[in-house]
Design a protein around this motif. Structure first.
Motif, mmCIF file in Angstrom:
data_model
loop_
_atom_site.group_PDB
_atom_site.id
_atom_site.type_symbol
_atom_site.label_atom_id
_atom_site.label_comp_id
_atom_site.label_asym_id
_atom_site.label_seq_id
_atom_site.Cartn_x
_atom_site.Cartn_y
_atom_site.Cartn_z
ATOM 1 N N GLY A 186 -3.250 13.111 -10.953
ATOM 2 C CA GLY A 186 -4.266 13.644 -10.054
ATOM 3 C C GLY A 186 -5.642 13.042 -10.227
ATOM 4 N N HIS A 187 -5.780 11.982 -11.025
ATOM 5 C CA HIS A 187 -7.078 11.329 -11.176
ATOM 6 C C HIS A 187 -7.413 10.465 -9.959
ATOM 7 N N LEU A 188 -6.377 10.015 -9.259
ATOM 8 C CA LEU A 188 -6.541 9.211 -8.062
ATOM 9 C C LEU A 188 -5.848 9.884 -6.893
ATOM 10 N N ASP A 189 -6.315 9.583 -5.692
ATOM 11 C CA ASP A 189 -5.678 10.071 -4.468
ATOM 12 C C ASP A 189 -5.681 8.928 -3.467
ATOM 13 N N VAL A 190 -5.011 9.108 -2.352
ATOM 14 C CA VAL A 190 -5.101 8.150 -1.256
ATOM 15 C C VAL A 190 -5.298 8.944 0.025
ATOM 16 N N GLU A 191 -6.255 8.530 0.825
ATOM 17 C CA GLU A 191 -6.686 9.296 1.996
ATOM 18 C C GLU A 191 -6.491 8.484 3.280
ATOM 19 N N HIS A 192 -6.178 9.211 4.360
ATOM 20 C CA HIS A 192 -6.305 8.675 5.702
ATOM 21 C C HIS A 192 -7.582 9.265 6.299
ATOM 22 N N LEU A 193 -8.453 8.359 6.720
ATOM 23 C CA LEU A 193 -9.748 8.752 7.289
ATOM 24 C C LEU A 193 -9.845 8.216 8.723
ATOM 25 N N LEU A 194 -10.369 9.040 9.606
ATOM 26 C CA LEU A 194 -10.663 8.619 10.966
ATOM 27 C C LEU A 194 -12.176 8.481 11.102
ATOM 28 N N PRO A 217 7.156 14.512 -2.200
ATOM 29 C CA PRO A 217 7.815 13.379 -1.532
ATOM 30 C C PRO A 217 9.226 13.177 -2.048
ATOM 31 N N GLN A 218 10.127 12.946 -1.131
ATOM 32 C CA GLN A 218 11.521 12.663 -1.469
ATOM 33 C C GLN A 218 11.720 11.160 -1.355
ATOM 34 N N ALA A 219 11.560 10.485 -2.472
ATOM 35 C CA ALA A 219 11.472 9.032 -2.458
ATOM 36 C C ALA A 219 12.619 8.403 -3.233
ATOM 37 N N ASP A 220 13.307 7.471 -2.598
ATOM 38 C CA ASP A 220 14.210 6.586 -3.310
ATOM 39 C C ASP A 220 14.101 5.208 -2.679
ATOM 40 N N GLU A 221 14.678 4.233 -3.335
ATOM 41 C CA GLU A 221 14.477 2.847 -2.914
ATOM 42 C C GLU A 221 14.953 2.598 -1.493
ATOM 43 N N ALA A 222 16.058 3.224 -1.115
ATOM 44 C CA ALA A 222 16.597 3.007 0.228
ATOM 45 C C ALA A 222 15.651 3.512 1.314
ATOM 46 N N GLN A 223 14.825 4.503 0.981
ATOM 47 C CA GLN A 223 13.909 5.085 1.962
ATOM 48 C C GLN A 223 12.590 4.328 2.085
ATOM 49 N N LEU A 224 12.322 3.410 1.139
ATOM 50 C CA LEU A 224 10.998 2.811 1.078
ATOM 51 C C LEU A 224 10.611 2.053 2.350
ATOM 52 N N PRO A 225 11.479 1.204 2.939
ATOM 53 C CA PRO A 225 11.063 0.521 4.174
ATOM 54 C C PRO A 225 10.702 1.489 5.298
ATOM 55 N N ALA A 226 11.510 2.535 5.482
ATOM 56 C CA ALA A 226 11.215 3.514 6.536
ATOM 57 C C ALA A 226 9.917 4.257 6.238
ATOM 58 N N ALA A 227 9.664 4.545 4.957
ATOM 59 C CA ALA A 227 8.441 5.250 4.589
ATOM 60 C C ALA A 227 7.210 4.371 4.832
ATOM 61 N N GLN A 228 7.349 3.073 4.622
ATOM 62 C CA GLN A 228 6.234 2.169 4.915
ATOM 63 C C GLN A 228 5.992 2.063 6.425
ATOM 64 N N ARG A 229 7.049 1.995 7.189
ATOM 65 C CA ARG A 229 6.877 1.946 8.649
ATOM 66 C C ARG A 229 6.276 3.249 9.163
ATOM 67 N N HIS A 230 6.659 4.348 8.551
ATOM 68 C CA HIS A 230 6.092 5.644 8.939
ATOM 69 C C HIS A 230 4.590 5.666 8.667
ATOM 70 N N LYS A 231 4.170 5.138 7.510
ATOM 71 C CA LYS A 231 2.741 5.048 7.192
ATOM 72 C C LYS A 231 2.003 4.206 8.216
ATOM 73 N N SER A 258 0.871 -1.177 0.000
ATOM 74 C CA SER A 258 0.000 0.000 0.000
ATOM 75 C C SER A 258 0.905 1.223 0.000
ATOM 76 N N ALA A 259 0.313 2.398 -0.151
ATOM 77 C CA ALA A 259 1.111 3.618 -0.315
ATOM 78 C C ALA A 259 1.979 3.892 0.900
ATOM 79 N N ALA A 260 3.238 4.201 0.659
ATOM 80 C CA ALA A 260 4.145 4.664 1.709
ATOM 81 C C ALA A 260 3.996 6.169 1.881
ATOM 82 N N ILE A 261 4.502 6.691 2.987
ATOM 83 C CA ILE A 261 4.524 8.136 3.216
ATOM 84 C C ILE A 261 5.972 8.546 3.442
#
Length: 388
Positions: free
Chosen positions: A375-383, A141-155, A129-132
């Motif tokens: 911009g046709h799709l987005d991903v949301e965090h909803l409470l 977003p400042q994204a590279d492959e090395a950051q992906l695991p940390a970005a997923q844990r952050h999400k 699922s989408a990382a943050i």
């Protein structure tokens, strides 16, 4: 038309239509007559099938599709849009509706492919699922492959924080994945009940919880969300669901949100991560058999926030709060997945997955990336909570 779509088109004889700017994405027509026949007969589905068959290609498929997506809404005449909707309307097989007996089959169509396939393009967390990612001053977003695991844990941490997950919390997760969120919640001291319809993911998540030393706090169950029964009276203190709603199917959204309302304890909170689209786009596609629906995710429908709010208002006591949107982060996540998938083409083939499968999945990843990038799709965090 090529110029109006912002692309260049190379014909089999080497002629290029649409300009000479080398930075403009290039579409290569290998068998143009075959492409024209498919598109004329089946519209956008035929366009995708033509790519699967190798009748056209692109040096940078994601850039090509992003450019086309950015131009298409403004230039396509309404009769053409109506025609493509008409051509596909009614083709969704009744067998793909996510009824209780069909939902498991639809999930397994995608998620019970070899786990090794997903390991080739996902990161070490096996989070699908989408990382943050961290962002720059402009919010990109400042994204590279090395950051992906940390970005997923952050999400994952954002979702757990949003749901208020901590020591002693009774947490329900709807949609297990490969277990990363359940393990993270258990490490916080929560007691986790996580459900999935994927046999492979159920087995993998149990193994992951055991390897992490939290199997005593993680119960992984092969179960439909409609059949969940809490293991204590009063329900769950928190519910988390990451990108499972899209697979429920529009006609079953009331069932999904009713289940959340039934299962959530008084004062509890539900944190949802979901892909969304504009409401008018959702209305235009909900009866269509799209390429993604046919080849990748049978039975699903991407919701709009308005549709989610309406389902909760009409069928539950739940209130919907929009917490954040991360569409550009999903475009970045998909770019990294696509690059890894392409880099491991030989390994994908070694799993017994042929060239047609690889072209199908390359198109799936590039098509999805383009939807978010344009911009046709987005991903949301909803409470979701209830008024006190």
């Amino acid at each position: 038309m090529a110029r109006r779509l912002g692309i260049r088109v190379m014909l089999p004889d080497g002629r290029v239509l649409g300009g000479t700017d080398q930075q403009t994405p290039l579409m290569r027509l290998n068998r143009p007559e075959a492409l024209y026949r498919r598109f004329g007969a089946f519209g956008p589905i035929g366009f995708g099938e033509s790519y699967q068959a190798g009748e056209w290609d692109a040096d940078d498929l994601a850039a090509l599709l992003t450019t086309v997506a950015g131009h298409l809404r403004s230039i396509a005449p309404k009769p053409v849009l109506w025609l493509t909707r008409f051509q596909a309307r009614g083709r969704r097989s009744l067998e793909t509706r996510n009824t209780p007996w069909a939902a498991a089959r639809n999930v397994r169509h995608h998620y019970d492919l070899p786990e090794e396939l997903f390991a080739l393009f996902l990161d070490e967390t096996m989070t699908y699922s989408a990382a943050i990612f961290p962002t720059d001053a402009a919010g990109r977003p400042q994204a590279d492959e090395a950051q992906l695991p940390a970005a997923q844990r952050h999400k994952i941490d954002r979702l757990l924080d949003l749901a208020g997950v901590g020591p002693g919390i009774q947490l329900l997760e709807i949609g297990t994945g490969w277990g990363a969120l359940a393990v993270a919640a258990a490490r916080r001291g929560a007691h986790v009940h996580t459900v999935t319809l994927s046999v492979n993911q159920c087995r993998a998540a149990r193994m992951r919880a055991a390897e992490a030393g939290v199997a005593d706090r993680v119960r992984v169950e092969l179960c439909d969300y409609r059949d969940i029964r809490p293991h204590r009276a009063g329900g769950y203190d928190a519910i988390v669901s990451a990108e499972m709603l899209e697979g429920v199917g529009g006609e079953f959204w009331p069932d999904y949100f009713t289940a959340l309302d039934r299962l959530l304890a008084p004062g509890g909170r539900a944190a949802i991560q979901t892909i969304t689209m504009r409401h008018d786009d959702m209305l235009a596609t909900r009866a269509k058999d799209t390429w993604i629906h046919r080849y990748i995710f049978p039975g699903g429908l991407i919701p709009s926030v308005s549709a989610i709010e309406a389902a909760c208002r009409r069928h539950t006591r739940l209130r919907v709060h929009r917490v954040g949107s991360y569409g550009s982060h999903y475009a970045a996540t998909l770019r990294l997945w696509r690059e890894r998938f392409d880099r491991h083409a030989d390994d994908v083939a070694a799993l017994g997955l042929d060239r047609a499968f690889q072209r199908t999945w390359h198109l799936y990843l590039a098509y999805s990336e383009a939807g978010f990038a344009a911009g046709h799709l987005d991903v949301e965090h909803l409470l979701l909570d209830r008024a006190s």
